[in-house]
Each structure stands twice: as C-alpha cells, then as structure tokens.
Design a protein around this motif. Structure first.
Motif, PDB file in Angstrom:
ATOM      1  N   ASP A 121      48.606  43.301  49.925  1.00 10.97           N
ATOM      2  CA  ASP A 121      47.513  42.740  50.698  1.00 10.97           C
ATOM      3  C   ASP A 121      46.489  43.822  51.034  1.00 10.97           C
ATOM      4  O   ASP A 121      46.843  44.983  51.237  1.00 10.97           O
ATOM      5  CB  ASP A 121      48.035  42.127  51.986  1.00 10.97           C
ATOM      6  N   PRO A 122      45.223  43.428  51.117  1.00 12.74           N
ATOM      7  CA  PRO A 122      44.180  44.400  51.473  1.00 12.74           C
ATOM      8  C   PRO A 122      44.270  44.808  52.932  1.00 12.74           C
ATOM      9  O   PRO A 122      44.863  44.109  53.748  1.00 12.74           O
ATOM     10  CB  PRO A 122      42.894  43.635  51.206  1.00 12.74           C
ATOM     11  N   PRO A 123      43.666  45.937  53.271  1.00 13.90           N
ATOM     12  CA  PRO A 123      43.592  46.349  54.677  1.00 13.90           C
ATOM     13  C   PRO A 123      42.807  45.330  55.499  1.00 13.90           C
ATOM     14  O   PRO A 123      42.012  44.564  54.962  1.00 13.90           O
ATOM     15  CB  PRO A 123      42.860  47.686  54.623  1.00 13.90           C
ATOM     16  N   LEU A 124      43.015  45.340  56.770  1.00 12.27           N
ATOM     17  CA  LEU A 124      42.340  44.428  57.684  1.00 12.27           C
ATOM     18  C   LEU A 124      40.826  44.561  57.540  1.00 12.27           C
ATOM     19  O   LEU A 124      40.288  45.659  57.515  1.00 12.27           O
ATOM     20  CB  LEU A 124      42.760  44.737  59.124  1.00 12.27           C
ATOM     21  N   GLY A 125      40.160  43.447  57.379  1.00 15.14           N
ATOM     22  CA  GLY A 125      38.708  43.439  57.260  1.00 15.14           C
ATOM     23  C   GLY A 125      38.187  43.557  55.840  1.00 15.14           C
ATOM     24  O   GLY A 125      36.986  43.553  55.620  1.00 15.14           O
ATOM     25  N   VAL A 126      39.068  43.669  54.854  1.00 18.97           N
ATOM     26  CA  VAL A 126      38.655  43.789  53.454  1.00 18.97           C
ATOM     27  C   VAL A 126      38.909  42.457  52.755  1.00 18.97           C
ATOM     28  O   VAL A 126      39.968  41.862  52.912  1.00 18.97           O
ATOM     29  CB  VAL A 126      39.425  44.930  52.744  1.00 18.97           C
ATOM     30  N   ARG A 127      37.932  42.017  51.975  1.00 17.78           N
ATOM     31  CA  ARG A 127      38.053  40.732  51.284  1.00 17.78           C
ATOM     32  C   ARG A 127      39.220  40.717  50.294  1.00 17.78           C
ATOM     33  O   ARG A 127      39.437  41.678  49.574  1.00 17.78           O
ATOM     34  CB  ARG A 127      36.785  40.433  50.485  1.00 17.78           C
ATOM     35  N   LYS A 128      39.937  39.627  50.244  1.00 11.50           N
ATOM     36  CA  LYS A 128      41.019  39.470  49.276  1.00 11.50           C
ATOM     37  C   LYS A 128      40.495  39.151  47.886  1.00 11.50           C
ATOM     38  O   LYS A 128      41.222  39.241  46.913  1.00 11.50           O
ATOM     39  CB  LYS A 128      41.977  38.365  49.719  1.00 11.50           C
ATOM     40  N   SER A 129      39.232  38.797  47.774  1.00 11.59           N
ATOM     41  CA  SER A 129      38.680  38.378  46.489  1.00 11.59           C
ATOM     42  C   SER A 129      38.312  39.546  45.575  1.00 11.59           C
ATOM     43  O   SER A 129      37.889  39.332  44.444  1.00 11.59           O
ATOM     44  CB  SER A 129      37.446  37.504  46.721  1.00 11.59           C
ATOM     45  N   LEU A 130      38.461  40.776  46.034  1.00 15.05           N
ATOM     46  CA  LEU A 130      38.149  41.920  45.178  1.00 15.05           C
ATOM     47  C   LEU A 130      39.131  41.974  44.010  1.00 15.05           C
ATOM     48  O   LEU A 130      40.324  41.717  44.173  1.00 15.05           O
ATOM     49  CB  LEU A 130      38.226  43.220  45.985  1.00 15.05           C
ATOM     50  N   PRO A 131      38.655  42.308  42.800  1.00 15.05           N
ATOM     51  CA  PRO A 131      39.560  42.356  41.641  1.00 15.05           C
ATOM     52  C   PRO A 131      40.550  43.509  41.767  1.00 15.05           C
ATOM     53  O   PRO A 131      40.190  44.610  42.171  1.00 15.05           O
ATOM     54  CB  PRO A 131      38.621  42.562  40.456  1.00 15.05           C
TER      55      PRO A 131
END
Length: 82
Positions: free
Chosen positions: A1-11
């Motif tokens: 999972d991405p860090p807090l505040g970072v979009r999950k939609s990044l490739p």
C-alpha cells in the motif's frame, strides 16, 4: 500500500502481472512507492557493457581484499561515459 496521502492509482512495477514489465531486460526496482524500474530503457548492448563493468569492479575489489590492490585502482578514471 502507498504511504498516507499518496494516490493508489500510481503505476507500480509488477513483472508477474504486467506484460510490458515482463519485457524489461535489466530491472532495477526503486525501493520507494511506487515501485518502478529505474532501468526500463536498458537494452541488450547496455546490459552487456554494464555487467562487464561490474565484473571488472569485482575483480579489482577481490584484489583489494587480498592485499594486492588499492582503492585508487577502483576509483581511477575510465571511459565508460565517453
């Protein structure tokens, strides 16, 4: 999972499920989110040259470890970027 505040939609680089990522010749994956191949544009000739340089450096390091070389041998100017 991405860090807090970072979009999950990044490739994210995934060689198992992404057909484009499977074609990468020399994947060097970044250790941060999103994971990406920092060498996505390396071709066979570049990989050959890079691995030759790694082998040369390994030989010099072995000589240093055995007391038959010094750090100057490893750090001297070369023609890699010329």
């Amino acid at each position: 999972d991405p860090p807090l505040g970072v979009r999950k939609s990044l490739p994210v680089w995934m060689d198992g499920s992404n057909n484009f990522d499977k074609t990468h010749i020399m994947p060097i994956i970044t250790p941060c989110f999103p994971s990406m191949n920092s060498c996505y544009n390396v071709g066979v000739p570049q990989r050959k040259r890079i691995t030759q340089e790694f082998a040369k450096a390994s030989k010099i390091m072995d000589e240093i470890a055995n007391g038959n070389g010094n750090w100057g041998d490893l750090l001297k100017q070369n023609t890699f970027f010329k």
